[in-house]
Scaffold this motif. Structure first.
Motif, PDB file in Angstrom:
ATOM      1  N   ALA A   1      31.830  15.453  82.937  1.00  0.00           N
ATOM      2  CA  ALA A   1      32.970  13.605  83.432  1.00  0.00           C
ATOM      3  C   ALA A   1      34.215  14.297  83.997  1.00  0.00           C
ATOM      4  CB  ALA A   1      32.701  12.907  81.370  1.00  0.00           C
ATOM      5  N   LEU A   2      34.717  15.489  83.756  1.00  0.00           N
ATOM      6  CA  LEU A   2      35.854  15.205  84.111  1.00  0.00           C
ATOM      7  C   LEU A   2      35.618  15.663  86.087  1.00  0.00           C
ATOM      8  CD1 LEU A   2      37.901  17.689  82.132  1.00  0.00           C
ATOM      9  CD2 LEU A   2      38.232  15.461  83.233  1.00  0.00           C
ATOM     10  N   LEU A   3      34.783  16.443  85.776  1.00  0.00           N
ATOM     11  CA  LEU A   3      34.190  17.403  87.911  1.00  0.00           C
ATOM     12  C   LEU A   3      33.816  16.051  88.527  1.00  0.00           C
ATOM     13  CD1 LEU A   3      32.434  21.027  86.330  1.00  0.00           C
ATOM     14  CD2 LEU A   3      35.017  19.855  87.634  1.00  0.00           C
ATOM     15  N   ARG A   4      33.007  14.998  87.675  1.00  0.00           N
ATOM     16  CA  ARG A   4      32.543  13.887  88.170  1.00  0.00           C
ATOM     17  C   ARG A   4      33.774  12.938  88.194  1.00  0.00           C
ATOM     18  NH1 ARG A   4      28.488  13.984  84.372  1.00  0.00           N
ATOM     19  NH2 ARG A   4      29.654  12.168  83.090  1.00  0.00           N
ATOM     20  N   ALA A   5      34.570  13.059  88.026  1.00  0.00           N
ATOM     21  CA  ALA A   5      35.606  12.247  88.248  1.00  0.00           C
ATOM     22  C   ALA A   5      36.724  12.239  89.028  1.00  0.00           C
ATOM     23  CB  ALA A   5      36.505  11.871  86.859  1.00  0.00           C
ATOM     24  N   LEU A   6      36.467  13.288  88.863  1.00  0.00           N
ATOM     25  CA  LEU A   6      37.196  14.680  90.756  1.00  0.00           C
ATOM     26  C   LEU A   6      36.662  14.221  91.469  1.00  0.00           C
ATOM     27  CD1 LEU A   6      38.663  17.785  88.542  1.00  0.00           C
ATOM     28  CD2 LEU A   6      40.007  15.999  89.916  1.00  0.00           C
ATOM     29  N   ASP A   7      35.573  14.606  91.326  1.00  0.00           N
ATOM     30  CA  ASP A   7      34.355  13.527  92.936  1.00  0.00           C
ATOM     31  C   ASP A   7      35.109  12.160  93.350  1.00  0.00           C
ATOM     32  OD1 ASP A   7      33.346  16.341  93.375  1.00  0.00           O
ATOM     33  OD2 ASP A   7      31.535  15.445  92.834  1.00  0.00           O
ATOM     34  N   GLU A   8      35.037  11.850  92.519  1.00  0.00           N
ATOM     35  CA  GLU A   8      34.522  10.218  93.035  1.00  0.00           C
ATOM     36  C   GLU A   8      36.122  10.059  93.444  1.00  0.00           C
ATOM     37  OE1 GLU A   8      34.302   8.030  88.749  1.00  0.00           O
ATOM     38  OE2 GLU A   8      31.352   8.893  88.722  1.00  0.00           O
ATOM     39  N   THR A   9      37.341  10.694  92.690  1.00  0.00           N
ATOM     40  CA  THR A   9      38.350   9.755  93.243  1.00  0.00           C
ATOM     41  C   THR A   9      38.722  10.842  94.492  1.00  0.00           C
ATOM     42  OG1 THR A   9      38.977  11.094  90.989  1.00  0.00           O
ATOM     43  CG2 THR A   9      40.844  10.192  92.731  1.00  0.00           C
TER      44      THR A   9
ATOM     45  N   ALA B   1      42.259  12.207  86.874  1.00  0.00           N
ATOM     46  CA  ALA B   1      41.003  12.286  86.206  1.00  0.00           C
ATOM     47  C   ALA B   1      40.713  12.114  84.486  1.00  0.00           C
ATOM     48  CB  ALA B   1      40.190  13.803  86.514  1.00  0.00           C
ATOM     49  N   VAL B   2      41.479  12.897  83.877  1.00  0.00           N
ATOM     50  CA  VAL B   2      41.799  13.047  82.194  1.00  0.00           C
ATOM     51  C   VAL B   2      41.518  11.233  81.609  1.00  0.00           C
ATOM     52  CG1 VAL B   2      42.621  13.460  80.520  1.00  0.00           C
ATOM     53  CG2 VAL B   2      42.613  15.226  82.238  1.00  0.00           C
ATOM     54  N   ASN B   3      42.290  10.830  82.939  1.00  0.00           N
ATOM     55  CA  ASN B   3      42.617   9.137  82.192  1.00  0.00           C
ATOM     56  C   ASN B   3      41.735   8.489  82.597  1.00  0.00           C
ATOM     57  OD1 ASN B   3      45.000   7.487  81.867  1.00  0.00           O
ATOM     58  ND2 ASN B   3      46.223   8.988  83.186  1.00  0.00           N
ATOM     59  N   LYS B   4      40.881   8.613  83.747  1.00  0.00           N
ATOM     60  CA  LYS B   4      39.747   7.991  84.094  1.00  0.00           C
ATOM     61  C   LYS B   4      38.558   8.660  83.484  1.00  0.00           C
ATOM     62  CE  LYS B   4      36.513   6.934  88.745  1.00  0.00           C
ATOM     63  NZ  LYS B   4      36.945   7.482  89.497  1.00  0.00           N
ATOM     64  N   VAL B   5      38.011   9.621  82.735  1.00  0.00           N
ATOM     65  CA  VAL B   5      37.079   9.622  81.643  1.00  0.00           C
ATOM     66  C   VAL B   5      37.214   9.124  80.737  1.00  0.00           C
ATOM     67  CG1 VAL B   5      36.245  12.226  82.592  1.00  0.00           C
ATOM     68  CG2 VAL B   5      38.102  12.359  80.924  1.00  0.00           C
ATOM     69  N   LEU B   6      38.385   9.098  80.036  1.00  0.00           N
ATOM     70  CA  LEU B   6      39.162   7.914  79.132  1.00  0.00           C
ATOM     71  C   LEU B   6      38.297   6.359  79.219  1.00  0.00           C
ATOM     72  CD1 LEU B   6      42.267  10.199  77.911  1.00  0.00           C
ATOM     73  CD2 LEU B   6      39.965   9.902  76.690  1.00  0.00           C
ATOM     74  N   ASP B   7      38.618   6.579  80.277  1.00  0.00           N
ATOM     75  CA  ASP B   7      39.005   5.111  80.969  1.00  0.00           C
ATOM     76  C   ASP B   7      37.057   5.125  80.294  1.00  0.00           C
ATOM     77  OD1 ASP B   7      41.085   3.922  81.370  1.00  0.00           O
ATOM     78  OD2 ASP B   7      41.078   4.377  83.605  1.00  0.00           O
ATOM     79  N   GLN B   8      36.751   5.704  80.931  1.00  0.00           N
ATOM     80  CA  GLN B   8      35.409   5.778  81.251  1.00  0.00           C
ATOM     81  C   GLN B   8      34.462   5.675  80.243  1.00  0.00           C
ATOM     82  OE1 GLN B   8      34.184   8.669  83.712  1.00  0.00           O
ATOM     83  NE2 GLN B   8      33.962   7.742  86.179  1.00  0.00           N
ATOM     84  N   GLY B   9      35.376   5.653  78.886  1.00  0.00           N
ATOM     85  CA  GLY B   9      35.105   6.130  77.233  1.00  0.00           C
ATOM     86  C   GLY B   9      34.392   7.273  77.123  1.00  0.00           C
ATOM     87  N   TYR B  10      34.586   8.647  77.043  1.00  0.00           N
ATOM     88  CA  TYR B  10      34.124  10.010  77.225  1.00  0.00           C
ATOM     89  C   TYR B  10      35.467  10.166  76.130  1.00  0.00           C
ATOM     90  CZ  TYR B  10      30.361   9.028  80.855  1.00  0.00           C
ATOM     91  OH  TYR B  10      29.923   9.533  81.900  1.00  0.00           O
TER      92      TYR B  10
END
Ligand code: NAD
Length: 364
Positions: free
Chosen positions: A354-362, A324-333
Motif C-alpha cells: 500500500a505504501l509503494l502504491r501511495a508513493l507512486d500515486e503521489t 505516503a504513511v498518512n495516505k495509507v492510513l487515510d485509505q483505511g489500511y
C-alpha cells in the motif's frame, strides 16, 4: 550528480527482517523518484549475530556501520536469549553499537496522526495536532556519573549513591543538536531541568541560554521537569522541541510517546557529533508475532524518513515517505495493532505494498 549514500541495514531479530524489508523497498522507491542512490549493506546484530558469530555485536558490524552514512536498525531480542549472561545478550549488542558510534543525542518524535487520534488515552481536543520532538542526552547524567554504588555507612547502614553530572561540553553538544533540530521544525525549543534545586541543572540552564545567541531564529524557553511533566499531559500542543538530560528525557520521552497511544508507530534517531546516526523504531522485536506477517512496519518506515531528514539532509524525500504513511492510513489500511472498526486489515507485506502504491500515486 546523483547524491549517493551508503546505508547499513541491521534487521536484527523477531519481526526485524520483515519490517526492514518494507522500509528498504520504500527507500528504493523514493530513491528512484528523487534521483538518490542508496547502497545498502546488511550486517548482523543481536541474537542473529550471536547465533552466527558468538557475539551480539561482531567487530565487523561496527566497522561496516562506521564506514556508512547512516545506520537503519529494526529491533533485537527474543525469549531464547533472555537467560544468557549479560555480555551475550542481544541488548548488549545494541548498547555497544550506541557507544561505539558515540551517539549522545536521542531524538524521539511524538506525533499524533489524525487517523489514530482515538488511540490516545487523552481527549481528542487535547492531543489532536500534537507534534513534539524530545531531544534526550543519552550518554551522560545520572546514568553514567560517578561515584555510584551501594556503600556501607559508618553506622552500619547501606547507602545507595548515583551522581548527576554534566560538563559544559556535554551540555553544549546536546544543546546544539536541539537548536539545529528545532530550526528544522517550528523553531521553538523548551529546555527542561531542575535548576531550582540542582547545581547540575543550573549549569545546564546557563549553557543552553548562552547557546541561544547563536540561533536567533529559534525561540528558547525553560521549564522545571515537574512542570514539564504536567504540561505534557495538560496541553501538549504548546511544545515543539524539548531538550533535556538523560534521566528527565527517559521519563518525558515515554510520557510524550504515550500521548500517541500506539508504540508500533514511533520512530527514533540517535546522533553523535560526527559519523553516522542510528535510526530505529521505539518498539522491540515483538517475538510473539514474528514470522506471521502481522507486524506494523510504519515505525520502521518512519525511522527511514528520520534518517533522510536528520542524517542525509534530504527533507523532501522524508516528506514523501511521511505523506505516503498518512495516505495509507487515510485509505483505511491497518495492521492488527492499530486496527479499528471499518478499516481494511493488512499484514506487514500488505502495508508495504500500500505504501509503494501511495508513493507512486503521489509521484504521478
Ligand atoms: P516489544 O515492543 O517487542 O512488544 C510489545 C508488544 O507490542 C507485543 O505485544 C508486540 O507484539 C507489540 N508490537 C511491538 N512492535 C510491534 C509492531 N511493529 N507491530 C505490531 N505489534 C508490535 O516489547 P517486549 O515484548 O517488551 O520485548 C520483546 C523483545 O524485544 C525483548 O527481547 C526485548 O529485550 C526486545 N526489545 C528490543 C528493543 C530494541 O531493539 N530497541 C526495544 C525494546 C525491546
Amino acid at each position: 550528480m546523483t547524491p549517493s549514500y551508503r546505508i547499513t541495514l541491521l534487521p536484527g531479530d523477531g519481526i526485524g527482517p520483515e519490517i526492514m524489508a518494507v522500509a528498504v523497498e520504500v527507500l528504493k522507491a523514493v530513491g528512484r523518484q528523487m534521483n538518490l542512490a542508496f547502497e545498502f549493506e546488511d550486517a548482523l546484530i543481536g541474537g542473529a549475530a550471536l547465533e552466527a558469530t558468538g557475539s551480539p555485536l561482531p567487530a565487523e558490524t561496527l566497522n561496516i556501520c562506521r564506514a556508512s552514512d547512516a545506520v537503519l536498525l529494526a529491533a533485537i531480542g527474543g525469549y531464547q536469549w533472555d537467560t544468557l549472561p549479560r555480555h551475550l545478550r542481544p541488548e548488549t549488542g545494541l548498547l555497544g553499537l550506541r557507544a561505539g558510534l558515540g551517539l549522545f543525542a536521542n531524538l524521539r518524535p511524538a506525533t499524533i496522526l489524525p487517523q489514530l487520534v482515538e488511540a490516545s488515552s487523552l481527549k481528542r481536543e487535547v492531543v489532536e495536532g500534537v507534534d513534539i520532538m524530545v531531544v534526550r542526552e543519552l550518554t551522560g547524567g545520572i546514568y553514567f556519573g560517578t561515584p555510584r554504588g551501594i556503600f556501607q555507612t559508618e553506622t552500619g547502614h547501606q547507602r545507595g549513591v548515583n551522581t548527576m553530572a554534566y560538563t559544559d561540553e556535554e551540555i553544549d553538544r546536546i544543546g546544539r543538536v536541539a537548536f539545529e533540530t528545532a530550526r528544522k521544525r517550528r523553531g521553538q525549543l523548551c529546555s527542561v531541568d531542575k535548576a531550582n534545586v540542582l547545581e547540575v541543572s543550573q549549569l545546564w540552564r546557563d549553557r543552553i541560554t548562552a547557546l541561544a545567541s547563536e540561533y536567533p531564529d529559534v525561540s528558547l524557553s525553560h521549564l522545571y521537569v515537574d512542570n514539564a511533566a504536567m504540561q505534557l499531559i495538560r496541553w501538549p500542543k504548546q511544545f515543539d522541541t524539548i531538550v533535556t538530560g538523560n534521566l528527565f528525557g527517559d521519563i518525558l520521552s515515554d510520557a510524550a510517546a504515550m500521548l500517541t497511544g500506539s508504540i508500533g508507530m514511533l520512530p527514533s534517531a540517535s546522533l553523535g557529533s560526527t559519523g553516522p546516526g542510528l535510526y530505529e523504531p521505539v518498539h522491540g522485536s515483538a517475538p510473539d508475532i514474528a514470522g506471521e506477517d502481522k507486524a506494523n512496519p510504519l515505525a520502521q518506515v518512519l525511522s527511514a524518513a528520520m534518517m533522510l531528514r536528520y542524517g542525509l539532509n534530504q527533507p523532501t524525500a522524508a516528506d514523501r515517505i511521511e505523506q505516503a504513511v498518512n495516505k495509507v492510513l487515510d485509505q483505511g489500511y491497518r495492521t492488527g495493532d492499530i486496527m479499528a472498526n471499518n478499516m481494511i486489515p493488512v499484514g506487514c507485506q500488505g502495508m508495504g505494498e500500500a505504501l509503494l502504491r501511495a508513493l507512486d500515486e503521489t509521484n504521478s
